[in-house]
Design a protein around this motif. Structure first.
Motif, PDB file in Angstrom:
ATOM      1  N   ARG A  77       0.831  -1.208   0.000  1.00  0.00           N
ATOM      2  CA  ARG A  77       0.000   0.000   0.000  1.00  0.00           C
ATOM      3  C   ARG A  77       0.866   1.259   0.000  1.00  0.00           C
ATOM      4  N   ALA A  78       1.938   1.252   0.775  1.00  0.00           N
ATOM      5  CA  ALA A  78       2.817   2.417   0.830  1.00  0.00           C
ATOM      6  C   ALA A  78       3.489   2.660  -0.518  1.00  0.00           C
ATOM      7  N   TYR A  79       3.922   1.597  -1.174  1.00  0.00           N
ATOM      8  CA  TYR A  79       4.566   1.750  -2.484  1.00  0.00           C
ATOM      9  C   TYR A  79       3.556   2.250  -3.520  1.00  0.00           C
ATOM     10  N   TYR A  80       2.345   1.687  -3.490  1.00  0.00           N
ATOM     11  CA  TYR A  80       1.286   2.121  -4.418  1.00  0.00           C
ATOM     12  C   TYR A  80       0.957   3.599  -4.208  1.00  0.00           C
ATOM     13  N   ASP A  81       0.802   4.004  -2.944  1.00  0.00           N
ATOM     14  CA  ASP A  81       0.489   5.408  -2.648  1.00  0.00           C
ATOM     15  C   ASP A  81       1.609   6.337  -3.115  1.00  0.00           C
ATOM     16  N   ARG A  82       2.858   5.887  -2.986  1.00  0.00           N
ATOM     17  CA  ARG A  82       3.966   6.714  -3.430  1.00  0.00           C
ATOM     18  C   ARG A  82       3.935   6.914  -4.952  1.00  0.00           C
ATOM     19  N   LYS A  83       3.622   5.857  -5.672  1.00  0.00           N
ATOM     20  CA  LYS A  83       3.529   5.970  -7.121  1.00  0.00           C
ATOM     21  C   LYS A  83       2.367   6.859  -7.545  1.00  0.00           C
ATOM     22  N   ARG A  84       1.275   6.770  -6.814  1.00  0.00           N
ATOM     23  CA  ARG A  84       0.124   7.641  -7.113  1.00  0.00           C
ATOM     24  C   ARG A  84       0.485   9.099  -6.852  1.00  0.00           C
ATOM     25  N   ALA A  85       1.247   9.332  -5.787  1.00  0.00           N
ATOM     26  CA  ALA A  85       1.676  10.695  -5.471  1.00  0.00           C
ATOM     27  C   ALA A  85       2.622  11.244  -6.529  1.00  0.00           C
ATOM     28  N   GLU A  86       3.317  10.346  -7.229  1.00  0.00           N
ATOM     29  CA  GLU A  86       4.219  10.783  -8.300  1.00  0.00           C
ATOM     30  C   GLU A  86       3.470  11.141  -9.575  1.00  0.00           C
ATOM     31  N   GLY A  87       2.144  10.922  -9.570  1.00  0.00           N
ATOM     32  CA  GLY A  87       1.336  11.285 -10.734  1.00  0.00           C
ATOM     33  C   GLY A  87       0.935  10.126 -11.614  1.00  0.00           C
ATOM     34  N   LYS A  88       1.244   8.913 -11.213  1.00  0.00           N
ATOM     35  CA  LYS A  88       0.877   7.747 -12.011  1.00  0.00           C
ATOM     36  C   LYS A  88      -0.604   7.412 -11.814  1.00  0.00           C
ATOM     37  N   LYS A  89      -1.223   6.909 -12.876  1.00  0.00           N
ATOM     38  CA  LYS A  89      -2.610   6.471 -12.794  1.00  0.00           C
ATOM     39  C   LYS A  89      -2.685   5.141 -12.050  1.00  0.00           C
ATOM     40  N   HIS A  90      -3.914   4.723 -11.750  1.00  0.00           N
ATOM     41  CA  HIS A  90      -4.097   3.511 -10.937  1.00  0.00           C
ATOM     42  C   HIS A  90      -3.415   2.300 -11.566  1.00  0.00           C
ATOM     43  N   GLN A 145      -1.082   2.117 -13.812  1.00  0.00           N
ATOM     44  CA  GLN A 145       0.370   2.288 -13.856  1.00  0.00           C
ATOM     45  C   GLN A 145       0.995   1.996 -12.500  1.00  0.00           C
ATOM     46  N   ALA A 146       0.343   2.449 -11.448  1.00  0.00           N
ATOM     47  CA  ALA A 146       0.866   2.212 -10.099  1.00  0.00           C
ATOM     48  C   ALA A 146       0.820   0.732  -9.746  1.00  0.00           C
ATOM     49  N   VAL A 147      -0.252   0.040 -10.149  1.00  0.00           N
ATOM     50  CA  VAL A 147      -0.358  -1.395  -9.855  1.00  0.00           C
ATOM     51  C   VAL A 147       0.681  -2.186 -10.651  1.00  0.00           C
ATOM     52  N   ILE A 148       0.908  -1.789 -11.912  1.00  0.00           N
ATOM     53  CA  ILE A 148       1.940  -2.460 -12.718  1.00  0.00           C
ATOM     54  C   ILE A 148       3.317  -2.251 -12.093  1.00  0.00           C
ATOM     55  N   ALA A 149       3.579  -1.025 -11.617  1.00  0.00           N
ATOM     56  CA  ALA A 149       4.853  -0.753 -10.955  1.00  0.00           C
ATOM     57  C   ALA A 149       5.000  -1.614  -9.693  1.00  0.00           C
ATOM     58  N   LEU A 150       3.895  -1.781  -8.965  1.00  0.00           N
ATOM     59  CA  LEU A 150       3.918  -2.625  -7.771  1.00  0.00           C
ATOM     60  C   LEU A 150       4.162  -4.083  -8.144  1.00  0.00           C
ATOM     61  N   ALA A 151       3.513  -4.542  -9.210  1.00  0.00           N
ATOM     62  CA  ALA A 151       3.710  -5.921  -9.663  1.00  0.00           C
ATOM     63  C   ALA A 151       5.159  -6.149 -10.076  1.00  0.00           C
ATOM     64  N   ARG A 152       5.758  -5.140 -10.718  1.00  0.00           N
ATOM     65  CA  ARG A 152       7.175  -5.255 -11.105  1.00  0.00           C
ATOM     66  C   ARG A 152       8.066  -5.356  -9.864  1.00  0.00           C
ATOM     67  N   ARG A 153       7.760  -4.567  -8.851  1.00  0.00           N
ATOM     68  CA  ARG A 153       8.551  -4.611  -7.612  1.00  0.00           C
ATOM     69  C   ARG A 153       8.390  -5.968  -6.920  1.00  0.00           C
ATOM     70  N   ARG A 154       7.174  -6.510  -6.961  1.00  0.00           N
ATOM     71  CA  ARG A 154       6.922  -7.810  -6.334  1.00  0.00           C
ATOM     72  C   ARG A 154       7.623  -8.934  -7.094  1.00  0.00           C
ATOM     73  N   CYS A 155       7.945  -8.708  -8.384  1.00  0.00           N
ATOM     74  CA  CYS A 155       8.723  -9.688  -9.142  1.00  0.00           C
ATOM     75  C   CYS A 155      10.095  -9.890  -8.500  1.00  0.00           C
TER      76      CYS A 155
END
Length: 401
Positions: free
Chosen positions: A355-368, A370-380
């Motif tokens: 949740r913290a990583y997702y919120d940070r990506k959203r704060a950077e201006g990413k759409k929902h 995009q933020a979930v894909i970034a989270l999925a990449r990090r979880r890889c």
């Protein structure tokens, strides 16, 4: 495959088909040793391999290692020879390098064999999956088909209800995922039939399948029926179609439940179950897809795994006009979907790291998305480390403590 390329003496390219294959065999110098059609028959395939074995070590390459190519691959593995496959996109690009525009089985088989001989880096190794994973792959494919069918059927029901009685759709539509509503439409498929049944009978039927919500639903359905008195054109035909669709929906969900029971048994018996189950947002279906798409494959780095799943960002550069990083449209779409849904599910888990990583990506201006894909990449990265080290998931705060 590249490291052992020099030890291969004969390259067999097979363009597989439903009833017949075409095989072309080349030696190191590119001389044709074989060019013939083969039936989908174990004896003929064994005879082919035996006749070519006298020329040295063999490499069998197919364009489709699964489905219609499963038998040739299994026969080659049983004979103890190396097996690889040439991805379709790579094959089409390589075909452009060869003269002619014809699309025929002999030409395709030759292209596969020649690519194996001259461009070993384009090949992918094929391993025989363990019995559990092979069974999971088949069951998951069946489950995916029924999931699509259930969605299409549910949308069709909602569309028909919207056409003939919008108020009724607003009550029944959102709850079509519950077995009670499918049973209701199967027995009382039209507004007229529901009115004749009355609130008492509707409630009695719903009560069997929804002991908590039946009373509220029955009241809402009765109120919706009273909100529309006119009969829309097509209502009579809808009364014939709706019960069939309701039964199809119930059957699809019943089939999925049966398959899920067996999938759960296979997943829980697998050695990697405890490891994968410890990761937040990973359920039975996600575990099954990770097992079918990841196990048996060799990934050098976490970035390699992310690229295989289509989660690694792709950089686009063309002078000063095109710049930026974009989501990849390639990769294993089945695995990508599983990891994406798993990342989305992790946002609702107790694990606050996601949740913290997702919120940070959203704060950077990413759409929902995009933020979930970034989270999925990090979880890889986490998944790769878990598989590499054989360790279960541990939240960063737990590690710090």
């Amino acid at each position: 495959m590249i490291n052992e390329h020099e030890t291969i003496d004969v390259y067999i390219g097979a363009d597989v088909g439903k009833s017949n294959h075409h095989a072309v065999a080349l030696n190191k110098a590119g001389k044709k040793l074989l060019d013939k059609a083969l039936p989908q028959d174990e004896t003929k395939l064994k005879s082919l391999i035996k006749s070519l074995s006298k020329h040295g070590r063999l490499l069998f390459v197919a364009d489709q290692p699964a489905t219609i190519g499963a038998l040739p691959v299994a026969v080659a593995h049983a004979a103890g020879i190396q097996v690889a496959y040439l991805p379709g996109l790579a094959m089409r690009r390589i075909a452009d390098l060869h003269p002619g525009e014809a699309k025929s089985d002999p030409r395709d088989a030759y292209i596969i064999a020649d690519a194996a001989r001259t461009m070993p880096h384009t090949l992918r190794t094929v391993e025989v999956p363990e019995e559990q994973v092979a069974e999971l792959s088949m069951l998951c494919g069946f489950d995916d088909d029924h999931a699509k069918q259930s969605t299409a059927t549910s949308n069709r029901i909602r569309g028909l209800l919207t056409q003939i009685h919008p108020a009724l759709e607003r009550v029944i539509g959102p709850h079509l995922d519950h077995v009670a509503m499918a049973e209701l439409l199967a027995k009382y498929p039209s507004p007229a039939a529901l009115r004749r049944a009355g609130e008492a009978r509707i409630g009695a039927l719903l009560r069997k399948h929804a002991p908590r919500a039946w009373k509220g639903w029955a009241h809402e359905i009765t109120a919706a029926l009273a909100a529309q008195t006119v009969v829309v054109s097509g209502t009579e035909a809808a009364g014939i179609v709706l019960p069939e669709l309701a039964r199809m929906l119930a059957q699809s969900r019943s089939a999925r439940a049966t398959v899920l029971k067996r999938v759960e048994e296979l997943v829980t018996d697998h050695p990697l179950h405890l490891m994968l189950d410890s990761m937040p947002g990973v359920g039975i279906r996600t575990e099954a897809r990770i097992l079918t798409e990841v196990t048996g494959k060799d990934f050098a780095t976490a970035g390699h795994l992310a690229s295989y799943a289509g989660l690694a960002p792709v950089t686009w550069r063309s002078g000063t006009s095109i710049r930026g990083d974009h989501s990849s449209r390639k990769g294993n779409k089945v695995l990508k979907r599983a990891l994406f849904l798993s990342a989305f599910a992790s946002l609702k888990c107790k694990d606050q790291v996601s949740r913290a990583y997702y919120d940070r990506k959203r704060a950077e201006g990413k759409k929902h998305n995009q933020a979930v894909i970034a989270l999925a990449r990090r979880r890889c990265n986490v998944l790769f480390a878990m598989l590499r080290d054989g360790s279960i998931y541990e939240a960063p705060q737990a590690l710090a403590a």
